[in-house]
Design an enzyme around this catalytic site. Structure first.
Site, PDB file in Angstrom:
ATOM      1  N   HIS A 171      -1.739  14.644 -65.661  1.00 17.12           N
ATOM      2  CA  HIS A 171      -0.588  14.946 -66.513  1.00 17.12           C
ATOM      3  C   HIS A 171      -0.846  16.196 -67.353  1.00 17.12           C
ATOM      4  O   HIS A 171       0.005  17.100 -67.423  1.00 17.12           O
ATOM      5  CB  HIS A 171      -0.305  13.755 -67.433  1.00 17.12           C
ATOM      6  CG  HIS A 171       0.678  14.039 -68.528  1.00 17.12           C
ATOM      7  ND1 HIS A 171       2.029  13.812 -68.402  1.00 17.12           N
ATOM      8  CD2 HIS A 171       0.506  14.547 -69.779  1.00 17.12           C
ATOM      9  CE1 HIS A 171       2.642  14.167 -69.506  1.00 17.12           C
ATOM     10  NE2 HIS A 171       1.743  14.616 -70.369  1.00 17.12           N
ATOM     11  N   GLU A 172      -2.006  16.263 -67.988  1.00 21.30           N
ATOM     12  CA  GLU A 172      -2.305  17.394 -68.861  1.00 21.30           C
ATOM     13  C   GLU A 172      -2.406  18.695 -68.073  1.00 21.30           C
ATOM     14  O   GLU A 172      -1.918  19.746 -68.513  1.00 21.30           O
ATOM     15  CB  GLU A 172      -3.593  17.128 -69.644  1.00 21.30           C
ATOM     16  CG  GLU A 172      -3.537  15.922 -70.578  1.00 21.30           C
ATOM     17  CD  GLU A 172      -2.405  15.997 -71.594  1.00 21.30           C
ATOM     18  OE1 GLU A 172      -1.990  17.122 -71.962  1.00 21.30           O
ATOM     19  OE2 GLU A 172      -1.927  14.936 -72.020  1.00 21.30           O
TER      20      GLU A 172
ATOM     21  N   HIS B 252       0.944  20.225 -67.257  1.00 23.99           N
ATOM     22  CA  HIS B 252       1.529  21.117 -68.269  1.00 23.99           C
ATOM     23  C   HIS B 252       1.122  22.566 -68.013  1.00 23.99           C
ATOM     24  O   HIS B 252       1.934  23.489 -68.162  1.00 23.99           O
ATOM     25  CB  HIS B 252       1.060  20.711 -69.673  1.00 23.99           C
ATOM     26  CG  HIS B 252       1.746  19.510 -70.237  1.00 23.99           C
ATOM     27  ND1 HIS B 252       3.115  19.433 -70.370  1.00 23.99           N
ATOM     28  CD2 HIS B 252       1.250  18.344 -70.743  1.00 23.99           C
ATOM     29  CE1 HIS B 252       3.437  18.270 -70.921  1.00 23.99           C
ATOM     30  NE2 HIS B 252       2.330  17.598 -71.141  1.00 23.99           N
TER      31      HIS B 252
ATOM     32  N   GLU C 174       7.365  16.790 -70.829  1.00 25.93           N
ATOM     33  CA  GLU C 174       6.543  15.595 -70.647  1.00 25.93           C
ATOM     34  C   GLU C 174       6.908  14.866 -69.357  1.00 25.93           C
ATOM     35  O   GLU C 174       6.031  14.429 -68.605  1.00 25.93           O
ATOM     36  CB  GLU C 174       6.699  14.660 -71.851  1.00 25.93           C
ATOM     37  CG  GLU C 174       6.098  15.197 -73.141  1.00 25.93           C
ATOM     38  CD  GLU C 174       4.608  15.449 -73.034  1.00 25.93           C
ATOM     39  OE1 GLU C 174       3.901  14.649 -72.405  1.00 25.93           O
ATOM     40  OE2 GLU C 174       4.145  16.481 -73.572  1.00 25.93           O
TER      41      GLU C 174
END
Length: 270
Positions: free
Chosen positions: A124-125, A128, A187
């Site tokens: 997920h990070e 970004h 997100e």
């Protein structure tokens, strides 16, 4: 006022010439070199201010998961090795920055039950970074400041009563109507991109759903979604569940890493 708004809209139109991997239009006013420089500087500052874990088992686990994830990230996102640091902190958090930097707080390891759930976090990070969300957020802030300056100039030339209240209301409108939904879009996009990335890296993609179920247990009393920069836990669970069939097509069980989570995570110092 009208001229300033036209100029602002024109600037957005000129810069909104790229799209994310999910097809969302993006406004980016900064170069990759500028973002890399800011990311590297921020990471060095973090390392000076936050204790770094020296526990070998914890570091080996995080490094193993991060390496499996980052080797599946395109070189166009970052050339060279990724720097991964485990911060000795109770924060339930992790982050990735432009310039190939990843920070994992030991507090997040109390929520992630295994390598697959940590793979969901790091995926997920890194998502970004892949989707240039830092650039978009900085660009949105810059455009917000320009819009507020234009509105302030216009109000200063008018006979509107209660100008201070009017400007405060405009600020709240921008925050809840534009900036927060913009962050929630980032997100949600990072969730989907991260789920695909973890699947390609050999981590079971359904673990991302279990992760947010764990998170939901920790976030009772969280603000309503419209007042938060993040989607609600249930929204994230629903979106990841809906996308699971797609990410499963990328998952190859024979490609699974073997990252062993320590049975005991040392208590953080910070």
């Amino acid at each position: 006022m009208k001229l300033l708004l036209i100029m602002l809209i024109a600037l957005i139109a000129l810069t909104a010439c790229t799209s994310s991997s999910t097809g969302r239009k993006q406004v980016m006013l900064f170069s990759d070199a500028e973002l890399d420089k800011m990311g590297a500087a921020s990471f060095e500052d973090m390392k000076k201010k936050t204790p770094i874990s020296t526990d070998k088992a914890t570091n080996d686990f995080v490094q193993c998961v991060a390496k499996a994830i980052t080797k599946n990230v395109a070189k166009s996102v970052h050339q060279g090795d990724w720097e991964v640091v485990v911060f000795d902190s109770a924060q339930v958090n992790a982050f990735a920055l432009p310039s190939g930097k990843i920070g994992v707080y030991t507090g997040i390891l109390t929520v992630t039950e295994n390598q697959d759930q940590l793979g969901a976090i790091i995926g997920h990070e890194v998502g970004h970074v892949i989707e240039h969300h830092s650039n978009e957020r900085l660009s949105a802030n810059k455009l917000q400041n320009m819009g507020m300056a234009a509105a302030t100039a216009a109000v200063g030339l008018s006979d509107v009563e209660n100008k201070g209240l009017w400007m405060a209301g405009l600020g709240l409108g921008l925050q809840y109507g534009v900036i927060m939904p913009y962050s929630r879009a980032h997100e949600s996009e990072a969730d989907i991109v991260g789920q695909d990335l973890m699947a390609r890296s050999g981590f079971e993609p359904s673990a991302s759903i279990k992760l947010w179920q764990n998170m939901a247990k920790l976030s009772k009393g969280a603000p309503a979604e419209f007042m938060s920069t993040h989607p609600s836990n249930q929204t994230r669970i629903n979106q990841l569940t809906e996308h699971l069939a797609s990410s499963m097509t990328l998952y190859k069980a024979g490609n699974r890493p073997h990252c062993q989570k320590p049975k005991v995570i040392p208590s953080p110092k910070a």
